[in-house]
Scaffold this motif. Structure first.
Motif, PDB file in Angstrom:
ATOM      1  N   ASP A 266       0.827  -1.211   0.000  1.00  0.00           N
ATOM      2  CA  ASP A 266       0.000   0.000   0.000  1.00  0.00           C
ATOM      3  C   ASP A 266       0.862   1.262   0.000  1.00  0.00           C
ATOM      4  O   ASP A 266       0.612   2.200  -0.760  1.00  0.00           O
ATOM      5  CB  ASP A 266      -0.907   0.015   1.237  1.00  0.00           C
ATOM      6  N   ILE A 267       1.864   1.285   0.879  1.00  0.00           N
ATOM      7  CA  ILE A 267       2.726   2.471   0.991  1.00  0.00           C
ATOM      8  C   ILE A 267       3.436   2.736  -0.339  1.00  0.00           C
ATOM      9  O   ILE A 267       3.489   3.875  -0.813  1.00  0.00           O
ATOM     10  CB  ILE A 267       3.763   2.298   2.127  1.00  0.00           C
ATOM     11  N   GLU A 268       3.979   1.672  -0.939  1.00  0.00           N
ATOM     12  CA  GLU A 268       4.698   1.830  -2.215  1.00  0.00           C
ATOM     13  C   GLU A 268       3.762   2.334  -3.313  1.00  0.00           C
ATOM     14  O   GLU A 268       4.120   3.230  -4.088  1.00  0.00           O
ATOM     15  CB  GLU A 268       5.344   0.501  -2.619  1.00  0.00           C
ATOM     16  N   ALA A 269       2.557   1.779  -3.369  1.00  0.00           N
ATOM     17  CA  ALA A 269       1.597   2.166  -4.413  1.00  0.00           C
ATOM     18  C   ALA A 269       1.156   3.620  -4.253  1.00  0.00           C
ATOM     19  O   ALA A 269       1.090   4.375  -5.226  1.00  0.00           O
ATOM     20  CB  ALA A 269       0.382   1.237  -4.392  1.00  0.00           C
ATOM     21  N   VAL A 270       0.868   4.012  -3.013  1.00  0.00           N
ATOM     22  CA  VAL A 270       0.415   5.378  -2.734  1.00  0.00           C
ATOM     23  C   VAL A 270       1.527   6.381  -3.047  1.00  0.00           C
ATOM     24  O   VAL A 270       1.299   7.422  -3.669  1.00  0.00           O
ATOM     25  CB  VAL A 270      -0.043   5.484  -1.254  1.00  0.00           C
ATOM     26  N   SER A 271       2.746   6.057  -2.629  1.00  0.00           N
ATOM     27  CA  SER A 271       3.887   6.948  -2.875  1.00  0.00           C
ATOM     28  C   SER A 271       4.141   7.110  -4.366  1.00  0.00           C
ATOM     29  O   SER A 271       4.457   8.206  -4.832  1.00  0.00           O
ATOM     30  CB  SER A 271       5.138   6.403  -2.190  1.00  0.00           C
TER      31      SER A 271
ATOM     32  N   HIS B 108       0.767  10.826  -0.022  1.00  0.00           N
ATOM     33  CA  HIS B 108       1.548  10.425   1.161  1.00  0.00           C
ATOM     34  C   HIS B 108       0.747   9.433   1.990  1.00  0.00           C
ATOM     35  O   HIS B 108      -0.423   9.672   2.316  1.00  0.00           O
ATOM     36  CB  HIS B 108       1.902  11.646   2.012  1.00  0.00           C
ATOM     37  N   ALA B 109       1.385   8.311   2.360  1.00  0.00           N
ATOM     38  CA  ALA B 109       0.718   7.250   3.106  1.00  0.00           C
ATOM     39  C   ALA B 109       0.829   7.459   4.608  1.00  0.00           C
ATOM     40  O   ALA B 109       1.913   7.748   5.120  1.00  0.00           O
ATOM     41  CB  ALA B 109       1.337   5.904   2.730  1.00  0.00           C
ATOM     42  N   LEU B 110      -0.289   7.310   5.304  1.00  0.00           N
ATOM     43  CA  LEU B 110      -0.322   7.311   6.769  1.00  0.00           C
ATOM     44  C   LEU B 110      -0.698   5.885   7.186  1.00  0.00           C
ATOM     45  O   LEU B 110      -1.870   5.518   7.170  1.00  0.00           O
ATOM     46  CB  LEU B 110      -1.382   8.297   7.285  1.00  0.00           C
ATOM     47  N   PRO B 111       0.295   5.035   7.518  1.00  0.00           N
ATOM     48  CA  PRO B 111      -0.004   3.616   7.710  1.00  0.00           C
ATOM     49  C   PRO B 111      -0.436   3.239   9.124  1.00  0.00           C
ATOM     50  O   PRO B 111       0.286   3.495  10.087  1.00  0.00           O
ATOM     51  CB  PRO B 111       1.322   2.926   7.360  1.00  0.00           C
ATOM     52  N   LEU B 112      -1.620   2.648   9.244  1.00  0.00           N
ATOM     53  CA  LEU B 112      -2.074   2.045  10.495  1.00  0.00           C
ATOM     54  C   LEU B 112      -2.027   0.532  10.317  1.00  0.00           C
ATOM     55  O   LEU B 112      -2.748  -0.013   9.477  1.00  0.00           O
ATOM     56  CB  LEU B 112      -3.518   2.443  10.822  1.00  0.00           C
ATOM     57  N   VAL B 113      -1.193  -0.138  11.083  1.00  0.00           N
ATOM     58  CA  VAL B 113      -1.063  -1.589  10.963  1.00  0.00           C
ATOM     59  C   VAL B 113      -2.157  -2.259  11.799  1.00  0.00           C
ATOM     60  O   VAL B 113      -2.201  -2.101  13.015  1.00  0.00           O
ATOM     61  CB  VAL B 113       0.336  -2.056  11.411  1.00  0.00           C
TER      62      VAL B 113
ATOM     63  N   ILE C  96      11.580 -12.893  -5.505  1.00  0.00           N
ATOM     64  CA  ILE C  96      12.415 -12.850  -4.299  1.00  0.00           C
ATOM     65  C   ILE C  96      12.657 -14.266  -3.781  1.00  0.00           C
ATOM     66  O   ILE C  96      13.489 -14.487  -2.906  1.00  0.00           O
ATOM     67  CB  ILE C  96      11.791 -11.980  -3.179  1.00  0.00           C
ATOM     68  N   ALA C  97      11.895 -15.215  -4.308  1.00  0.00           N
ATOM     69  CA  ALA C  97      11.961 -16.620  -3.894  1.00  0.00           C
ATOM     70  C   ALA C  97      11.115 -17.392  -4.901  1.00  0.00           C
ATOM     71  O   ALA C  97      10.393 -16.774  -5.688  1.00  0.00           O
ATOM     72  CB  ALA C  97      11.387 -16.775  -2.482  1.00  0.00           C
ATOM     73  N   PRO C  98      11.186 -18.718  -4.902  1.00  0.00           N
ATOM     74  CA  PRO C  98      10.307 -19.468  -5.808  1.00  0.00           C
ATOM     75  C   PRO C  98       8.824 -19.156  -5.526  1.00  0.00           C
ATOM     76  O   PRO C  98       8.472 -18.822  -4.389  1.00  0.00           O
ATOM     77  CB  PRO C  98      10.632 -20.932  -5.480  1.00  0.00           C
ATOM     78  N   GLY C  99       7.997 -19.242  -6.556  1.00  0.00           N
ATOM     79  CA  GLY C  99       6.559 -19.026  -6.373  1.00  0.00           C
ATOM     80  C   GLY C  99       6.107 -17.646  -6.812  1.00  0.00           C
ATOM     81  O   GLY C  99       6.556 -17.134  -7.838  1.00  0.00           O
ATOM     82  N   GLN C 100       5.227 -17.048  -6.030  1.00  0.00           N
ATOM     83  CA  GLN C 100       4.612 -15.781  -6.427  1.00  0.00           C
ATOM     84  C   GLN C 100       5.644 -14.653  -6.508  1.00  0.00           C
ATOM     85  O   GLN C 100       6.487 -14.512  -5.618  1.00  0.00           O
ATOM     86  CB  GLN C 100       3.511 -15.397  -5.433  1.00  0.00           C
ATOM     87  N   ARG C 101       5.509 -13.850  -7.585  1.00  0.00           N
ATOM     88  CA  ARG C 101       6.409 -12.708  -7.773  1.00  0.00           C
ATOM     89  C   ARG C 101       5.802 -11.442  -7.177  1.00  0.00           C
ATOM     90  O   ARG C 101       4.615 -11.372  -6.890  1.00  0.00           O
ATOM     91  CB  ARG C 101       6.710 -12.532  -9.265  1.00  0.00           C
ATOM     92  N   ILE C 102       6.645 -10.432  -7.027  1.00  0.00           N
ATOM     93  CA  ILE C 102       6.268  -9.183  -6.368  1.00  0.00           C
ATOM     94  C   ILE C 102       6.067  -8.089  -7.424  1.00  0.00           C
ATOM     95  O   ILE C 102       6.955  -7.852  -8.244  1.00  0.00           O
ATOM     96  CB  ILE C 102       7.385  -8.728  -5.390  1.00  0.00           C
ATOM     97  N   PRO C 103       4.927  -7.405  -7.409  1.00  0.00           N
ATOM     98  CA  PRO C 103       4.725  -6.295  -8.357  1.00  0.00           C
ATOM     99  C   PRO C 103       5.791  -5.217  -8.147  1.00  0.00           C
ATOM    100  O   PRO C 103       6.131  -4.886  -7.019  1.00  0.00           O
ATOM    101  CB  PRO C 103       3.342  -5.756  -7.976  1.00  0.00           C
ATOM    102  N   ARG C 104       6.321  -4.698  -9.264  1.00  0.00           N
ATOM    103  CA  ARG C 104       7.363  -3.656  -9.168  1.00  0.00           C
ATOM    104  C   ARG C 104       6.683  -2.301  -9.032  1.00  0.00           C
ATOM    105  O   ARG C 104       6.435  -1.601 -10.010  1.00  0.00           O
ATOM    106  CB  ARG C 104       8.269  -3.701 -10.417  1.00  0.00           C
ATOM    107  N   ARG C 105       6.397  -1.923  -7.778  1.00  0.00           N
ATOM    108  CA  ARG C 105       5.637  -0.701  -7.534  1.00  0.00           C
ATOM    109  C   ARG C 105       6.509   0.532  -7.545  1.00  0.00           C
ATOM    110  O   ARG C 105       6.022   1.651  -7.721  1.00  0.00           O
ATOM    111  CB  ARG C 105       4.906  -0.822  -6.184  1.00  0.00           C
ATOM    112  N   ILE C 106       7.814   0.370  -7.321  1.00  0.00           N
ATOM    113  CA  ILE C 106       8.710   1.518  -7.358  1.00  0.00           C
ATOM    114  C   ILE C 106       9.360   1.554  -8.744  1.00  0.00           C
ATOM    115  O   ILE C 106      10.025   0.616  -9.138  1.00  0.00           O
ATOM    116  CB  ILE C 106       9.748   1.431  -6.227  1.00  0.00           C
ATOM    117  N   HIS C 107       9.062   2.607  -9.489  1.00  0.00           N
ATOM    118  CA  HIS C 107       9.541   2.796 -10.874  1.00  0.00           C
ATOM    119  C   HIS C 107       9.262   1.587 -11.777  1.00  0.00           C
ATOM    120  O   HIS C 107      10.194   0.963 -12.265  1.00  0.00           O
ATOM    121  CB  HIS C 107      11.040   3.100 -10.899  1.00  0.00           C
ATOM    122  N   PRO C 108       7.987   1.256 -12.002  1.00  0.00           N
ATOM    123  CA  PRO C 108       7.717   0.158 -12.938  1.00  0.00           C
ATOM    124  C   PRO C 108       7.950   0.583 -14.383  1.00  0.00           C
ATOM    125  O   PRO C 108       7.835  -0.222 -15.263  1.00  0.00           O
ATOM    126  CB  PRO C 108       6.233  -0.161 -12.698  1.00  0.00           C
TER     127      PRO C 108
END
Length: 260
Positions: free
Chosen positions: A31-36, A41-46, A248-260
């Motif tokens: 979420d933070i990466e996508a919003v940025s 600006h992200a205000l994250p509540l975990v 980052i490991a076998p299996g599901q990949r990570i969306p490139r949210r920073i500078h795609p």
């Protein structure tokens, strides 16, 4: 001028309520990466801590609902919050606290957009809530402007992708990633009718694609886009992050949210 002029000079803030994924692929980090990336600006509540990697969720530990409330009250008193994005609440108590936070924010800003990613399970089917995940969503559906379910989530919520059933909130974007066929069909349902987008289906599986999409749409709404613009730009950007996903490991990949 005064406060209004000041507000136009501030970077729009967006309140994020989501779980922490230690693999960094989904949840609050996504979420933070996508919003940025959208320029907000992200205000994250975990809402919850989890035990998971890029493929499976083993455990969900909700945080204290009172803590969420105190964090939000302090932020709301200091900065204008232009939108809210909600992922997993962790449990019913947190869902009720978040719904209360939204109602509090709407006293100042009645048209505050709230985007709900109604996550009932991980991409692999692991549960993401203490107790009944569907029941935990009820208070959040009541305050959502837009809900972004995938096909299984839409079915669980009683939403027909054709729009033939009553909608739980003003806008629904049913994402077709769980369907089959060469294209993914995403359908926007609202009182104004329906519209669909088609995106070429990408190979492989992705970790955090739902968070990425919902957060980028929420960020566009925080920046002042109309719902139609936010849906268009959010989907287009999310598609690009998936096309450039990394491993980052076998299996599901990570969306490139920073500078795609």
């Amino acid at each position: 001028g005064g406060p209004d002029l000041m507000e136009t000079l501030l970077r729009p803030c967006l309140l994020l309520c989501a779980g922490l994924d230690p693999s960094g692929g989904a949840g609050i980090q996504a979420d933070i990466e996508a919003v940025s990336a959208q320029g907000a600006h992200a205000l994250p509540l975990v809402t919850a801590l989890t035990v998971q990697d890029n493929n499976a969720v083993r455990e969900v530990v909700p945080v204290d609902a009172g803590l969420l409330l105190r964090q939000a009250v302090l932020l709301a008193g200091t900065m204008p919050i232009r939108a809210v994005k909600i992922g997993i609440p962790g449990n019913r108590e947190n869902a009720e606290a978040i719904a209360g936070i939204v109602r509090m924010l709407r006293v100042q800003r009645p048209d505050l957009p709230v985007v709900l990613d109604p996550v009932l399970a991980s991409g692999r089917g692991d549960t993401l809530s203490r107790g009944d995940a569907l029941a935990a969503l009820a208070p959040l559906l009541a305050v959502a402007t837009l809900v972004v379910p995938n096909l299984p989530e839409a079915a669980a919520l009683g939403i027909a992708p054709t729009g033939s059933t009553p909608l739980p909130c003003a806008h629904v974007l049913v994402t077709g990633g769980h369907g089959d066929g060469a294209d993914i069909v995403n359908r926007w349902l609202s009182a104004g009718g329906s519209r669909e987008w088609r995106w070429p289906r990408l190979r492989g599986e992705f970790h955090g694609s739902g968070c990425t999409l919902a957060s980028s749409i929420a960020a566009r709404l925080a920046l002042g886009d109309t719902m139609a613009q936010a849906l268009e730009l959010g989907q287009r950007w999310c598609d690009r992050t998936l096309a450039h996903a990394y491993a980052i490991a076998p299996g599901q990949r990570i969306p490139r949210r920073i500078h795609p």
